[in-house]
Write a protein that holds these residues in place. Sequence first.
Motif, PDB file in Angstrom:
ATOM      1  N   LYS A 195      -0.890 -54.191  -1.996  1.00  0.00           N
ATOM      2  CA  LYS A 195      -0.165 -52.995  -2.481  1.00  0.00           C
ATOM      3  C   LYS A 195       0.833 -53.317  -3.605  1.00  0.00           C
ATOM      4  N   ASP A 196       1.307 -52.253  -4.242  1.00  0.00           N
ATOM      5  CA  ASP A 196       2.318 -52.341  -5.311  1.00  0.00           C
ATOM      6  C   ASP A 196       1.854 -53.142  -6.531  1.00  0.00           C
ATOM      7  N   MET A 197       0.550 -53.143  -6.795  1.00  0.00           N
ATOM      8  CA  MET A 197       0.050 -53.881  -7.957  1.00  0.00           C
ATOM      9  C   MET A 197      -0.090 -52.956  -9.157  1.00  0.00           C
ATOM     10  N   THR A 198       0.175 -53.506 -10.342  1.00  0.00           N
ATOM     11  CA  THR A 198      -0.153 -52.803 -11.581  1.00  0.00           C
ATOM     12  C   THR A 198      -1.174 -53.651 -12.340  1.00  0.00           C
ATOM     13  N   ILE A 199      -2.311 -53.063 -12.625  1.00  0.00           N
ATOM     14  CA  ILE A 199      -3.372 -53.788 -13.337  1.00  0.00           C
ATOM     15  C   ILE A 199      -3.748 -53.021 -14.599  1.00  0.00           C
ATOM     16  N   ILE A 200      -3.658 -53.723 -15.719  1.00  0.00           N
ATOM     17  CA  ILE A 200      -4.109 -53.159 -16.991  1.00  0.00           C
ATOM     18  C   ILE A 200      -5.576 -53.549 -17.169  1.00  0.00           C
ATOM     19  N   VAL A 201      -6.418 -52.580 -17.485  1.00  0.00           N
ATOM     20  CA  VAL A 201      -7.854 -52.843 -17.607  1.00  0.00           C
ATOM     21  C   VAL A 201      -8.278 -52.593 -19.050  1.00  0.00           C
ATOM     22  N   GLY A 202      -8.716 -53.635 -19.713  1.00  0.00           N
ATOM     23  CA  GLY A 202      -9.197 -53.481 -21.086  1.00  0.00           C
ATOM     24  C   GLY A 202     -10.534 -52.742 -21.084  1.00  0.00           C
ATOM     25  N   LEU A 203     -10.590 -51.589 -21.758  1.00  0.00           N
ATOM     26  CA  LEU A 203     -11.812 -50.768 -21.735  1.00  0.00           C
ATOM     27  C   LEU A 203     -12.385 -50.594 -23.140  1.00  0.00           C
ATOM     28  N   VAL A 220      -6.794 -49.432 -20.917  1.00  0.00           N
ATOM     29  CA  VAL A 220      -6.290 -49.508 -22.290  1.00  0.00           C
ATOM     30  C   VAL A 220      -7.467 -49.691 -23.242  1.00  0.00           C
ATOM     31  N   MET A 221      -7.608 -48.742 -24.158  1.00  0.00           N
ATOM     32  CA  MET A 221      -8.640 -48.856 -25.177  1.00  0.00           C
ATOM     33  C   MET A 221      -7.973 -49.337 -26.458  1.00  0.00           C
ATOM     34  N   VAL A 222      -8.538 -50.366 -27.053  1.00  0.00           N
ATOM     35  CA  VAL A 222      -8.007 -50.857 -28.323  1.00  0.00           C
ATOM     36  C   VAL A 222      -8.922 -50.369 -29.443  1.00  0.00           C
ATOM     37  N   ASP A 223      -8.384 -49.580 -30.317  1.00  0.00           N
ATOM     38  CA  ASP A 223      -9.168 -49.094 -31.462  1.00  0.00           C
ATOM     39  C   ASP A 223      -8.947 -50.047 -32.633  1.00  0.00           C
ATOM     40  N   GLU A 224      -9.951 -50.924 -32.838  1.00  0.00           N
ATOM     41  CA  GLU A 224      -9.832 -51.903 -33.932  1.00  0.00           C
ATOM     42  C   GLU A 224      -9.998 -51.223 -35.275  1.00  0.00           C
ATOM     43  N   GLY A 225     -10.696 -50.086 -35.262  1.00  0.00           N
ATOM     44  CA  GLY A 225     -11.013 -49.414 -36.520  1.00  0.00           C
ATOM     45  C   GLY A 225     -12.282 -50.017 -37.109  1.00  0.00           C
ATOM     46  N   MET A 240      -8.153 -41.774 -13.877  1.00  0.00           N
ATOM     47  CA  MET A 240      -7.483 -43.046 -14.175  1.00  0.00           C
ATOM     48  C   MET A 240      -6.590 -42.877 -15.403  1.00  0.00           C
ATOM     49  N   GLU A 241      -5.335 -43.267 -15.250  1.00  0.00           N
ATOM     50  CA  GLU A 241      -4.375 -43.241 -16.363  1.00  0.00           C
ATOM     51  C   GLU A 241      -4.931 -44.097 -17.517  1.00  0.00           C
ATOM     52  N   TYR A 242      -4.725 -43.702 -18.768  1.00  0.00           N
ATOM     53  CA  TYR A 242      -5.178 -44.570 -19.868  1.00  0.00           C
ATOM     54  C   TYR A 242      -4.288 -44.430 -21.103  1.00  0.00           C
ATOM     55  N   LYS A 243      -4.373 -45.439 -21.952  1.00  0.00           N
ATOM     56  CA  LYS A 243      -3.640 -45.475 -23.219  1.00  0.00           C
ATOM     57  C   LYS A 243      -4.598 -45.941 -24.311  1.00  0.00           C
ATOM     58  N   ILE A 244      -4.336 -45.505 -25.525  1.00  0.00           N
ATOM     59  CA  ILE A 244      -5.116 -45.994 -26.662  1.00  0.00           C
ATOM     60  C   ILE A 244      -4.164 -46.692 -27.630  1.00  0.00           C
ATOM     61  N   ALA A 245      -4.480 -47.945 -27.957  1.00  0.00           N
ATOM     62  CA  ALA A 245      -3.660 -48.682 -28.929  1.00  0.00           C
ATOM     63  C   ALA A 245      -4.531 -48.998 -30.132  1.00  0.00           C
ATOM     64  N   THR A 246      -3.957 -48.968 -31.317  1.00  0.00           N
ATOM     65  CA  THR A 246      -4.782 -49.214 -32.512  1.00  0.00           C
ATOM     66  C   THR A 246      -4.271 -50.435 -33.289  1.00  0.00           C
ATOM     67  N   PHE A 247      -5.216 -51.098 -33.930  1.00  0.00           N
ATOM     68  CA  PHE A 247      -4.857 -52.190 -34.848  1.00  0.00           C
ATOM     69  C   PHE A 247      -3.899 -51.652 -35.911  1.00  0.00           C
ATOM     70  N   LYS A 248      -4.275 -50.475 -36.461  1.00  0.00           N
ATOM     71  CA  LYS A 248      -3.526 -49.879 -37.568  1.00  0.00           C
ATOM     72  C   LYS A 248      -2.034 -49.771 -37.241  1.00  0.00           C
ATOM     73  N   LEU A 273      -3.335 -56.243 -26.084  1.00  0.00           N
ATOM     74  CA  LEU A 273      -3.499 -56.083 -24.628  1.00  0.00           C
ATOM     75  C   LEU A 273      -2.359 -56.759 -23.876  1.00  0.00           C
ATOM     76  N   ASN A 274      -1.931 -57.900 -24.372  1.00  0.00           N
ATOM     77  CA  ASN A 274      -0.820 -58.605 -23.719  1.00  0.00           C
ATOM     78  C   ASN A 274       0.470 -57.791 -23.827  1.00  0.00           C
ATOM     79  N   LYS A 275       0.680 -57.231 -25.021  1.00  0.00           N
ATOM     80  CA  LYS A 275       1.890 -56.442 -25.265  1.00  0.00           C
ATOM     81  C   LYS A 275       1.942 -55.219 -24.342  1.00  0.00           C
ATOM     82  N   VAL A 276       0.835 -54.486 -24.281  1.00  0.00           N
ATOM     83  CA  VAL A 276       0.795 -53.305 -23.405  1.00  0.00           C
ATOM     84  C   VAL A 276       1.037 -53.725 -21.954  1.00  0.00           C
TER      85      VAL A 276
END
Lengths: 311, 311
Positions: free
Chosen positions: B52-60, B88-93, B114-122, B157-160
């Motif tokens: 319990k009480d875990m937070t896991i970031i999943v690269g998608l 977490v989706m990384v949009d490389e562009g 599932m909660e999600y975030k999108i991060a971009t290279f840009k 991904l590390n930063k997020v």
Amino acid sequence: MMMADIMKCSLCKTNPKIYYQRHSGLNFCKECFIKYILKRARKTIGRKNITKDMTIIVGLSGGKDSLVMAHVLKELYKPIPNTRIIGVMVDEGIEGYRKEGITHAIEFCEEYNMEYKIATFKETVGYNLDEIVKIAKEKNVNLNPCTFCGVIRRKILNKVSLNENADYLAIGHNLDDIAQAVMMNYIKGDINKLAILGKDAGSSLFVKRMKPLQDIPEHEVLLFADLIGLNYHKDPCPYSSISYRAEVSDIVENLEKKHPGTSYSIVSGFKKLIEHIPVEKNMSICKYCGEAGSSEICKSCALLENLGIRV
Amino acid sequence: MMMADIMKCSLCKTNPKIYYQRHSGLNFCKECFIKYILKRARKTIGRKNITKDMTIIVGLSGGKDSLVMAHVLKELYKPIPNTRIIGVMVDEGIEGYRKEGITHAIEFCEEYNMEYKIATFKETVGYNLDEIVKIAKEKNVNLNPCTFCGVIRRKILNKVSLNENADYLAIGHNLDDIAQAVMMNYIKGDINKLAILGKDAGSSLFVKRMKPLQDIPEHEVLLFADLIGLNYHKDPCPYSSISYRAEVSDIVENLEKKHPGTSYSIVSGFKKLIEHIPVEKNMSICKYCGEAGSSEICKSCALLENLGIRV
């Protein structure tokens, strides 16, 4: 115009170049290349090992690698007093192949005034390789001829070396051979074999090994052999094409063609890795043959027993 | 006669088999195969991490591997209270490629609640991958797009993960991916990368990584994805064919075809080797971006600076 096209040696700046070394960007003339190879091998062997009162057993197949190695050792130990360099030819008994190699090795030893011995599979384990392969086939034992051959050959070379009280057993593996062996065991995931490949067993039951050509790529060994006019055995072993090693050899060769320096990077990475890996030192005496092994039955006796032909 | 031809599952002995696993000799029905994959991943993650009480970031990425991994994590953590699994989706562009993957990933997250975030290279480094590749070409910098992409993606991904205070960053690498990465670094002789591949950096500046599919071969991940009816992105990245990794991938694939179990033996040998290799722990803060790196300038900033486009 024509004269300007003749490239000079990068080292002596005088003689015409006969070889361009890709990774260093250097041009070599014949004399400088020969000196370079000797220097490279001396560095590999280590200055502290080029000293008096040494006995070195040299495994001689009659091929370019073993004869170049023997030539190099003869040259490097020439000024050193009281050194014995003894050639050992192992006759595995491979019809239509081995005799010619041994003939070349004998001619070499006579020309270089080098003591030599011939040991045979037949007199050591009772069967030659052709017979062992035939029996394995009949009994449906699915083992590569190179496995039998390697295990028994190593046993014989170690035995002769111990009998002669040798300081070293010298093996003619070049850089490409080592890159292939490393890759093969990376792929098989065999870390015990990787450890043995990189280090001596550290037991008085196994003579220490020396690989003077281990830092020299195969094509440079070949060039050296031809430059000094060596008369060596050129045929490939008839069993070699069916080995797993041949497959891995093709992989490494293709990578090397596309990415020059691949063999070197495989081996240098391996050397760094292997520093951290302990060698399993549970050496013992084989209960059958009384010789060194890593368990109570040595690999050679185990293979032959598995075929029901241990003598 | 026809009925007898329908092979039964080796596990439940009831349902018809849909998959034969070569290395184990087992036949699986759909239900038993799905259970088997979940069990395998649970073993890889380790019981102590399914708590319990875990937070896991999943690269998608939206491809089969990342979505199978997310499905598996959702299933395994379903009975566990107070667990956060964030995609977490990384949009490389990458024009004509990435958008579709992200669409699949968003659909997945919505379906799985599932909660999600999108991060971009840009927005992170000021340029997208297509722009970086174009600039590198113009400046004659001979670096593979996969190198830029991997370095920047890992940084994001590390930063997020650090921002979310995550216990783990989960990455969808399967057994074949790992075998390829291991082989690539064996060939390059890069033992630092091998060490990092096998172990966490052991620094609070880098979130710990989890690879739930690392013991599952690619074809089993694919089969699982299809069996559970996942809707995933199927196109290969347009840059992937020109990478060195693609060459090594072909080598491993061909070996696996001829010698089933090769990927497994490469990885299991590697795991044994790597136990002995120390990870270099000279972590520091990048003087430009203030994030974690292995020297005073992190790899991402160093690559961009080399192109003259560090923002």
